[in-house]
Motif scaffolding. Structure first.
Motif, mmCIF file in Angstrom:
data_model
loop_
_atom_site.group_PDB
_atom_site.id
_atom_site.type_symbol
_atom_site.label_atom_id
_atom_site.label_comp_id
_atom_site.label_asym_id
_atom_site.label_seq_id
_atom_site.Cartn_x
_atom_site.Cartn_y
_atom_site.Cartn_z
ATOM 1 N N UNK A 86 136.921 -22.223 -36.303
ATOM 2 C CA UNK A 86 135.879 -21.277 -35.920
ATOM 3 C C UNK A 86 136.525 -19.924 -35.658
ATOM 4 N N UNK A 87 136.041 -18.920 -36.369
ATOM 5 C CA UNK A 87 136.476 -17.540 -36.166
ATOM 6 C C UNK A 87 135.351 -16.850 -35.406
ATOM 7 N N UNK A 88 135.688 -16.258 -34.267
ATOM 8 C CA UNK A 88 134.635 -15.638 -33.462
ATOM 9 C C UNK A 88 135.033 -14.234 -33.030
ATOM 10 N N UNK A 89 134.013 -13.478 -32.680
ATOM 11 C CA UNK A 89 134.198 -12.137 -32.127
ATOM 12 C C UNK A 89 133.465 -12.084 -30.807
ATOM 13 N N UNK A 90 133.888 -11.189 -29.958
ATOM 14 C CA UNK A 90 133.156 -10.993 -28.711
ATOM 15 C C UNK A 90 133.010 -9.504 -28.429
ATOM 16 N N UNK A 91 131.978 -8.902 -29.017
ATOM 17 C CA UNK A 91 131.690 -7.497 -28.732
ATOM 18 C C UNK A 91 130.636 -7.360 -27.640
ATOM 19 N N UNK A 92 130.998 -6.727 -26.572
ATOM 20 C CA UNK A 92 130.009 -6.374 -25.536
ATOM 21 C C UNK A 92 129.141 -7.557 -25.122
ATOM 22 N N UNK A 93 129.741 -8.728 -24.977
ATOM 23 C CA UNK A 93 129.017 -9.873 -24.450
ATOM 24 C C UNK A 93 128.270 -10.712 -25.469
ATOM 25 N N UNK A 94 128.226 -10.310 -26.730
ATOM 26 C CA UNK A 94 127.578 -11.147 -27.728
ATOM 27 C C UNK A 94 128.658 -11.877 -28.527
ATOM 28 N N UNK A 95 128.298 -12.977 -29.102
ATOM 29 C CA UNK A 95 129.270 -13.754 -29.849
ATOM 30 C C UNK A 95 128.699 -14.121 -31.217
ATOM 31 N N UNK A 96 129.486 -13.915 -32.245
ATOM 32 C CA UNK A 96 129.128 -14.313 -33.594
ATOM 33 C C UNK A 96 130.317 -15.108 -34.154
ATOM 34 N N UNK A 97 130.034 -16.071 -35.037
ATOM 35 C CA UNK A 97 131.115 -16.918 -35.547
ATOM 36 C C UNK A 97 131.014 -17.114 -37.055
ATOM 37 N N UNK A 98 132.147 -17.515 -37.628
ATOM 38 C CA UNK A 98 132.236 -17.927 -39.018
ATOM 39 C C UNK A 98 133.199 -19.111 -39.049
ATOM 40 N N UNK A 99 133.270 -19.794 -40.201
ATOM 41 C CA UNK A 99 134.208 -20.902 -40.313
ATOM 42 C C UNK A 99 135.216 -20.613 -41.430
ATOM 43 N N UNK A 100 136.433 -21.128 -41.231
ATOM 44 C CA UNK A 100 137.515 -20.975 -42.183
ATOM 45 C C UNK A 100 138.183 -22.324 -42.351
ATOM 46 N N UNK A 101 138.326 -22.758 -43.594
ATOM 47 C CA UNK A 101 139.072 -23.976 -43.904
ATOM 48 C C UNK A 101 140.365 -23.577 -44.606
ATOM 49 N N UNK A 102 141.475 -24.059 -44.070
ATOM 50 C CA UNK A 102 142.779 -23.812 -44.679
ATOM 51 C C UNK A 102 143.167 -25.050 -45.477
#
Length: 103
Positions: A86-102
């Motif tokens: 799970x790749x996530x960001x945390x800008x100003x209290x919100x969270x969005x995610x993506x997935x990465x398979x290696x």
């Protein structure tokens, strides 16, 4: 017409090969608007500067992600993963995610 749009991490899902030479072992994630888009709403093409976010990988050993200004949002597959990371960001209290398979 309610045109509220959701910010997300793109691309998702993503795949990279940890045995490939750079940049084949990397995925550059961006932050933009994700669908579904309500009927009648314009689809914005805005992509935010990845350096404006804090990036986190759920598997920093096999898939670390950069927070350096020049390479922010670039994940590098250094080992194979058995489950999507799970790749996530945390800008100003919100969270969005993506997935990465290696692979």
């Amino acid at each position: 017409n309610n045109c509220s749009l959701k910010v997300g991490v793109l691309p998702t899902p993503a795949v990279a090969d940890h045995t490939a030479a750079a940049p084949g072992d990397q995925v550059a994630f961006n932050v933009g608007f994700v669908g579904p888009f309500p009927p009648g709403c314009a689809v914005p093409t805005v992509v935010y500067n990845p350096a404006n976010f804090t990036w986190v990988s759920s598997d920093p050993v096999n898939a670390p992600i950069s927070n350096a200004a020049a390479t922010a949002g670039v994940a590098t597959c250094v080992g194979a993963t058995t489950v999507p990371v799970t790749i996530s960001i945390s800008p100003a209290g919100t969270t969005a995610t993506a997935t990465l398979t290696c692979k």
